[in-house]
Design a protein around this motif. Structure first.
Motif, PDB file in Angstrom:
ATOM      1  N   LEU A 276      35.762 130.753  17.289  1.00 37.69           N
ATOM      2  CA  LEU A 276      36.840 129.710  17.321  1.00 37.69           C
ATOM      3  C   LEU A 276      36.540 128.685  16.616  1.00 37.69           C
ATOM      4  N   THR A 281      36.176 135.223  12.003  1.00 40.72           N
ATOM      5  CA  THR A 281      36.450 136.686  12.656  1.00 40.72           C
ATOM      6  C   THR A 281      35.376 137.255  12.621  1.00 40.72           C
ATOM      7  N   GLY A 302      42.673 136.501  24.818  1.00 48.07           N
ATOM      8  CA  GLY A 302      42.866 135.684  23.700  1.00 48.07           C
ATOM      9  C   GLY A 302      41.720 136.045  22.421  1.00 48.07           C
ATOM     10  N   SER A 303      40.962 137.063  22.867  1.00 47.72           N
ATOM     11  CA  SER A 303      39.900 137.555  21.687  1.00 47.72           C
ATOM     12  C   SER A 303      40.450 138.142  20.506  1.00 47.72           C
ATOM     13  N   SER A 304      41.869 138.280  20.708  1.00 42.92           N
ATOM     14  CA  SER A 304      42.392 138.836  19.279  1.00 42.92           C
ATOM     15  C   SER A 304      42.625 137.826  18.205  1.00 42.92           C
ATOM     16  N   ARG A 305      42.444 136.603  18.583  1.00 40.54           N
ATOM     17  CA  ARG A 305      42.440 135.348  17.639  1.00 40.54           C
ATOM     18  C   ARG A 305      40.965 135.569  16.576  1.00 40.54           C
ATOM     19  N   TYR A 306      39.981 136.123  17.106  1.00 33.51           N
ATOM     20  CA  TYR A 306      38.703 136.297  16.136  1.00 33.51           C
ATOM     21  C   TYR A 306      38.257 137.755  16.179  1.00 33.51           C
ATOM     22  N   TRP A 308      38.759 141.546  15.343  1.00 35.77           N
ATOM     23  CA  TRP A 308      39.638 142.072  14.415  1.00 35.77           C
ATOM     24  C   TRP A 308      39.562 143.776  14.699  1.00 35.77           C
TER      25      TRP A 308
ATOM     26  N   ASP B 315      43.460 144.231  15.480  1.00 34.82           N
ATOM     27  CA  ASP B 315      44.260 143.683  14.641  1.00 34.82           C
ATOM     28  C   ASP B 315      45.154 144.596  13.931  1.00 34.82           C
TER      29      ASP B 315
END
Lengths: 423, 423
Positions: A276, A281, A302-306, A308, B315
């Protein structure tokens, strides 16, 4: 100091068919609030056992927290025992809990039955703390000193772990409203990659220098590494925190980059924070860990922010077809090799288009392996724009623990390589 | 009936920093051997607490099994307490354990230190059971009736879970050599997909018909579903098994295809067995479960015979690029939809070339979701040569439990669809 006992009720615990996760959760919360847990006890679903254990706990500690035995079914009798213990003459129905029961059953598409309604009934002499995510309410009883020799609070809550976890903050608030609590202060230093006995030798002198009211404990765990917990008693918050600052700083200096964090963290959380911070990613290519690295990473909200995605290539054909490991490499070096994990990490990073990647290939056991690559061997790699780093370990445990240690080791390799600017 | 207590030693348990998995494992093993566990207690690392708890346990049960407090570090003092309790005058060094310590340290590439050597030292009055996978030996003490009022055996073993698990069979053998044991017989029927209260209503009449010495317990678990445990006391093996056969047969008839197995099984084991029987293979395409379906499948030793691999497409771009989900589908229906999981299951099955496949897409929480697809929504699919089946559930729990329930639900959908000939 205000003391507490935890009493878990249920044959299923004594018979070992379920794991008591509630006690750990509750005692952690109590300790943080300055309440000393002096006893954890499990008793059977029999009326006599529940009564005996609760009475013994009420006599030996101020607060008693009981979990379990509140389900809608016939083997759950805690509420009837609490009627007797509290000298209640009749049940009263909790309106607030009844509303919650209705909503839960409607959401699950389950028809309301009498046994569901009865879950809202509690002994007359108790205060209800509504359980917002389950059908059984939390009950609070107050017993004055005349009854068991202490100014007691007794709480009874459902044994379903996520309901217990949800109830605990409300229970702590009720405790804080009733008692004037002392303070204990803790500091946990999290390390990875050094064995407990080696660690102990490294910090021997430091340990000998600790003052008497500062206690050190070693907490080894395959995923979390060896955590060192410092606890200080009998000081003010300011003094306590200052002492903990001082001794944890000197401890961290000795341990260097083996320290990955402080407190309630873990390798996957730290990996997520590093990503983050960098707006980066990650993807993983897993063989022997079978998705466990991905599971650890995606366990963080919230791990979908990094994060993939991953390719789990248990079969060699999948290593070749999906992430482009060359057949030649596998033939020449084997799938459990430096060369293979290197190609896996590079391949998945390219295929999924992430900044970094992690790969694993090893032998989780219990069978398999060769003299040069015994059961428990792991090869792992971390890859990024600056390069690819590989490493190997041998873990001599069960399949389950090996997989856990493998996954956490790969995450730790990623952390160290990234911080050192190698990937 | 021969009785036992389990005593777990360590501040880290009372403070809630580690989870007590040992007690569940030990009590399961004791119960299976016809020993009734009457008490599970946790005490601190203090000398007085350990002595008091062990004495109380020795007075109230025949066998005491203590775990923990045997590490090489200074906060581990169980062995010194056992010197006092057993009236031993000096330590003796266990040769067999010393050999094991040497081998373990060599394999891990760790230098032998004095604190490692000292782990092979035990109180003079004990019998050593070598611990083959760890450095601390298992100690067995016998206390005749004069000492604590019972013919007691006390075992002390390391608290590291995989060492405890490895030690237990040897401890049970030592117990069997010493006592003449009674029998309890258990039968566990494993169900998935029916809520506990609904199940309870379904089997109400059946439950009322049970004889007095047959006890029923409900064991709900997100991964294992609701397991129903029948226990029979006070019969011969033949009679007990016959009664259990009879009542479990009538129970299974009521519950139909919700029953996925008996005893110590789980959805991933059953899925593996079904695949092995058919000589078939499986792959998974996971979104919200983030590798947990793969982790459950690969947790089974030998799973490489039928599990080929997975694509974790957290993702959406990964769903499109690796397993060919169409961008149009995601735009029109969203990633959490029947249409998307259908394409994911079909896509991964084709890409990895397996007989069957499983897919998941949902919202694990705690945040996210919409009114029509709230947090906890899962869409899942199972696909095979005969077709593709989809289903949806809503799980109202924590992120962790939702992920566990999602993964197990997808495995259960696979089982039911396969058995019904739909995939």
């Amino acid at each position: 100091m205000t003391t507490a006992s935890i009493c878990t009720i249920g044959d299923e615990i004594l018979i070992g068919q379920i794991l008591d996760t509630n006690s750990a959760f509750i005692s952690r919360a109590l300790n943080k609030s300055g309440i000393k847990v002096v006893h954890i006890a499990s008793c059977s679903d029999s009326r006599k056992d529940i009564l005996d254990t609760l009475k013994r706990c009420l006599k030996s500690s101020d607060i008693v927290i009981a979990t379990g035995g509140l389900g809608p079914t016939k083997d759950d009798i805690t509420k009837n025992v609490l009627m007797t213990l509290s000298g209640s003459k009749r049940f009263k129905r909790s309106r607030s809990q009844m509303e919650i029961i209705k909503n839960i059953l409607t959401a699950r598409g389950i028809q309301m039955l009498d046994i569901n309604r009865m879950q809202a009934d509690v002994p007359q002499n108790c205060t209800v703390i509504p359980n917002k995510i389950g059908t059984a309410p939390i009950m609070q009883f107050h017993f004055p000193k005349e009854k068991f020799g202490r100014d007691n609070l007794l709480f009874s809550m459902p044994g379903v772990p996520f309901e217990t976890e949800n109830a605990v903050p409300n229970v702590i608030a009720a405790i804080q409203a009733h008692y004037k609590l002392d303070k204990i202060f803790h500091r946990t230093i999290c390390t990875f990659g050094i064995a407990e006995s080696v660690l102990s030798k490294m910090i021997e002198k430091w340990e000998d220098s600790l003052p008497e009211n500062l206690h050190l404990a070693y907490l080894p765990n395959p995923i979390l590494g060896v955590r060192l917990r410092l606890s200080i008693y009998g000081t003010t918050q300011k003094e306590g925190e200052e002492e903990l600052d001082k001794y944890s700083a000197s401890l961290k200096q000795i341990l260097g980059d083996a320290v990955y964090g402080e407190g309630e963290t873990n390798p996957q959380t730290v990996a997520g924070e590093l990503l983050l911070e960098r707006g980066a990613t990650i993807s993983t290519a897993e063989s022997c860990t079978g998705g466990y690295v991905a599971h650890l990473l995606t366990g963080i909200p919230g791990s979908s922010r990094y994060y993939w995605g991953s390719v789990i290539s248990y079969d060699n054909s999948v290593k070749i077809s999906t992430i482009g490991v060359s057949e030649k490499t596998i033939k020449k070096y084997g799938a459990v090799s430096r060369e293979c994990v290197k190609e896996m990490a590079k391949g998945v990073r390219k295929k999924l288009g992430t900044t970094y990647s992690i790969s694993t290939s090893g032998i989780a056991g219990p069978s398999g392996g060769t003299p040069s690559k015994p059961v428990g061997t792991l090869w792992m790699a971390a890859s990024g724009p600056k390069g690819t780093v590989t490493a190997t370990i041998v873990s001599k445990s069960t399949r389950k623990i090996n997989i856990e240690r493998f996954a956490a080791s790969a995450l730790d390799l990623f952390r160290r390589s990234l911080i050192a600017g190698k990937i």
